[in-house]
Design a protein around this motif. Structure first.
Motif, PDB file in Angstrom:
ATOM      1  N   VAL A   1     -32.346  73.777 -74.006  1.00 42.28           N
ATOM      2  CA  VAL A   1     -31.088  73.954 -74.728  1.00 42.28           C
ATOM      3  C   VAL A   1     -30.513  72.576 -75.043  1.00 42.28           C
ATOM      4  CG1 VAL A   1     -28.719  74.820 -74.645  1.00 42.28           C
ATOM      5  CG2 VAL A   1     -30.589  76.203 -73.694  1.00 42.28           C
ATOM      6  N   ILE A   2     -30.228  72.337 -76.309  1.00 43.74           N
ATOM      7  CA  ILE A   2     -29.625  71.069 -76.741  1.00 43.74           C
ATOM      8  C   ILE A   2     -28.210  71.348 -77.223  1.00 43.74           C
ATOM      9  CG2 ILE A   2     -29.778  69.122 -78.327  1.00 43.74           C
ATOM     10  CD1 ILE A   2     -32.769  69.603 -78.548  1.00 43.74           C
TER      11      ILE A   2
ATOM     12  N   VAL B   1     -31.013  71.307 -70.001  1.00 39.64           N
ATOM     13  CA  VAL B   1     -29.897  71.295 -70.945  1.00 39.64           C
ATOM     14  C   VAL B   1     -29.569  69.843 -71.277  1.00 39.64           C
ATOM     15  CG1 VAL B   1     -27.504  71.949 -71.387  1.00 39.64           C
ATOM     16  CG2 VAL B   1     -28.940  73.413 -69.948  1.00 39.64           C
ATOM     17  N   LEU B   2     -29.572  69.521 -72.553  1.00 38.98           N
ATOM     18  CA  LEU B   2     -29.237  68.170 -72.986  1.00 38.98           C
ATOM     19  C   LEU B   2     -27.844  68.157 -73.604  1.00 38.98           C
ATOM     20  CD1 LEU B   2     -32.571  67.121 -74.773  1.00 38.98           C
ATOM     21  CD2 LEU B   2     -31.958  66.856 -72.354  1.00 38.98           C
ATOM     22  N   PHE B   3     -26.954  67.331 -73.075  1.00 39.00           N
ATOM     23  CA  PHE B   3     -25.656  67.081 -73.694  1.00 39.00           C
ATOM     24  C   PHE B   3     -25.807  65.786 -74.496  1.00 39.00           C
ATOM     25  CE2 PHE B   3     -23.568  69.568 -70.078  1.00 39.00           C
ATOM     26  CZ  PHE B   3     -23.292  70.662 -70.902  1.00 39.00           C
TER      27      PHE B   3
ATOM     28  N   VAL C   1     -29.024  69.501 -66.137  1.00 42.96           N
ATOM     29  CA  VAL C   1     -28.266  68.858 -67.204  1.00 42.96           C
ATOM     30  C   VAL C   1     -28.608  67.370 -67.317  1.00 42.96           C
ATOM     31  CG1 VAL C   1     -25.960  68.178 -67.980  1.00 42.96           C
ATOM     32  CG2 VAL C   1     -26.358  70.489 -67.084  1.00 42.96           C
ATOM     33  N   ARG C   2     -28.783  66.934 -68.540  1.00 47.10           N
ATOM     34  CA  ARG C   2     -29.000  65.512 -68.799  1.00 47.10           C
ATOM     35  C   ARG C   2     -28.115  65.075 -69.962  1.00 47.10           C
ATOM     36  NH1 ARG C   2     -34.489  62.363 -71.017  1.00 47.10           N
ATOM     37  NH2 ARG C   2     -33.637  60.255 -70.774  1.00 47.10           N
TER      38      ARG C   2
ATOM     39  N   GLU D   1     -31.063  59.384 -80.093  1.00 46.59           N
ATOM     40  CA  GLU D   1     -32.341  58.675 -80.092  1.00 46.59           C
ATOM     41  C   GLU D   1     -33.259  59.188 -78.989  1.00 46.59           C
ATOM     42  OE1 GLU D   1     -34.063  54.090 -80.136  1.00 46.59           O
ATOM     43  OE2 GLU D   1     -32.006  54.481 -79.487  1.00 46.59           O
ATOM     44  N   THR D   2     -32.686  59.496 -77.829  1.00 44.17           N
ATOM     45  CA  THR D   2     -33.473  60.035 -76.716  1.00 44.17           C
ATOM     46  C   THR D   2     -34.078  61.385 -77.091  1.00 44.17           C
ATOM     47  OG1 THR D   2     -32.114  58.916 -75.062  1.00 44.17           O
ATOM     48  CG2 THR D   2     -33.403  60.806 -74.314  1.00 44.17           C
ATOM     49  N   VAL D   3     -33.279  62.222 -77.710  1.00 40.15           N
ATOM     50  CA  VAL D   3     -33.778  63.526 -78.158  1.00 40.15           C
ATOM     51  C   VAL D   3     -34.951  63.329 -79.101  1.00 40.15           C
ATOM     52  CG1 VAL D   3     -33.231  65.609 -79.496  1.00 40.15           C
ATOM     53  CG2 VAL D   3     -31.547  64.668 -77.904  1.00 40.15           C
TER      54      VAL D   3
END
Length: 255
Positions: free
Chosen positions: A170-171, A205-207, A232-233, A238-240
């Protein structure tokens, strides 16, 4: 003169033999675990049919062996715990009308682009659900419709699971997020949905690009996440782009 050993105890032949024995043992253990799990699945299936005959059958119903195994793993192979959680989940699916959800039924919010399932998997082979927080307006959008859209998209993401993959990514895109987009109640709902009805389906999950105004909301939500907090991260666009996708598969919003 003492006879020589055909090979040294640390020779390549010996190592290969030892690895082969370990491989056989590992395979045998997996087969045993698989048989034991199969027995428990059938036990739960019979128990649900006997004690809850009014629950729907079929896909995602009381006789869906894949779903039973999924909840059995979540409850650490406790039959009683799995039956309890599974019963509630099946009843919820029936009452919520999950099987009747479609793009047409959620079109009022689906068309806003506030959330969508990405066309491609991430580099780990997981389906990807993208949420654009700046397009979420709790004061203007119907909570019930938000819940429908949420469940519809989770179901759509799960339908894209490749064989052997159990989790999704999940982004949450926080670029442009402001306090008018904040919605603690909906976040609580989302956490409950994953915990009670889709356990073990959330891989990470990416915030993304969280602004300073998001921090107070995070402090409120973090205790509610409990074990999910470790998934959660906080990261950058750019990381995504570089760590989760290839140039060909990165979502358009992150290119």
């Amino acid at each position: 003169m003492a006879s020589r050993l055909p090979f040294s105890p640390v020779s390549p032949v010996h190592c290969r033999g030892r690895k082969l024995v370990q491989s056989f043992r590992c395979s045998a253990e997996k087969q045993t675990q698989s048989r034991d799990a199969r027995k428990l699945v059938l036990e739960i299936k019979e128990k649900l049919e006997r004690e809850h005959p009014n629950l729907p059958a079929g896909k995602n119903g009381r006789d869906d062996e894949d779903m039973i195994l999924w909840f059995l793993k979540d409850r650490k192979f406790s039959v009683e715990d799995a039956v309890s959680k599974l019963t509630k989940a099946i009843k919820w699916r029936q009452d919520f009308g999950v099987s009747g959800l479609s793009e047409e039924s959620v079109k009022s919010l689906y068309g806003t682009g506030k959330a969508y399932v990405h066309d491609f998997l991430d580099i780990s082979g997981r389906p990807v659900l993208v949420v654009v927080a700046s397009k979420h307006f709790p004061a203007k959008q119907d909570p019930g419709e938000n819940k429908k859209l949420c469940v519809f998209l989770i179901e759509k993401a799960l339908s894209k699971l490749p064989s052997g993959t159990e989790e999704m990514l999940v982004i949450i895109d926080l670029r442009g997020f402001d306090m008018e987009n904040a919605d603690v109640q909906f976040l609580k709902y989302l956490i409950d949905v994953f915990y009670y009805y889709y356990p073990k389906r959330l891989g990470q999950v990416l915030f993304v690009d969280a602004p300073f105004v998001f921090q107070p909301l995070w402090q409120l939500v973090k205790p509610l996440l409990k074990s999910y907090a470790s998934l959660v991260r906080f990261c950058s666009t750019e990381t995504v782009r570089k760590e989760y996708f290839t140039e060909e598969t990165v979502p358009a919003d992150f290119q």
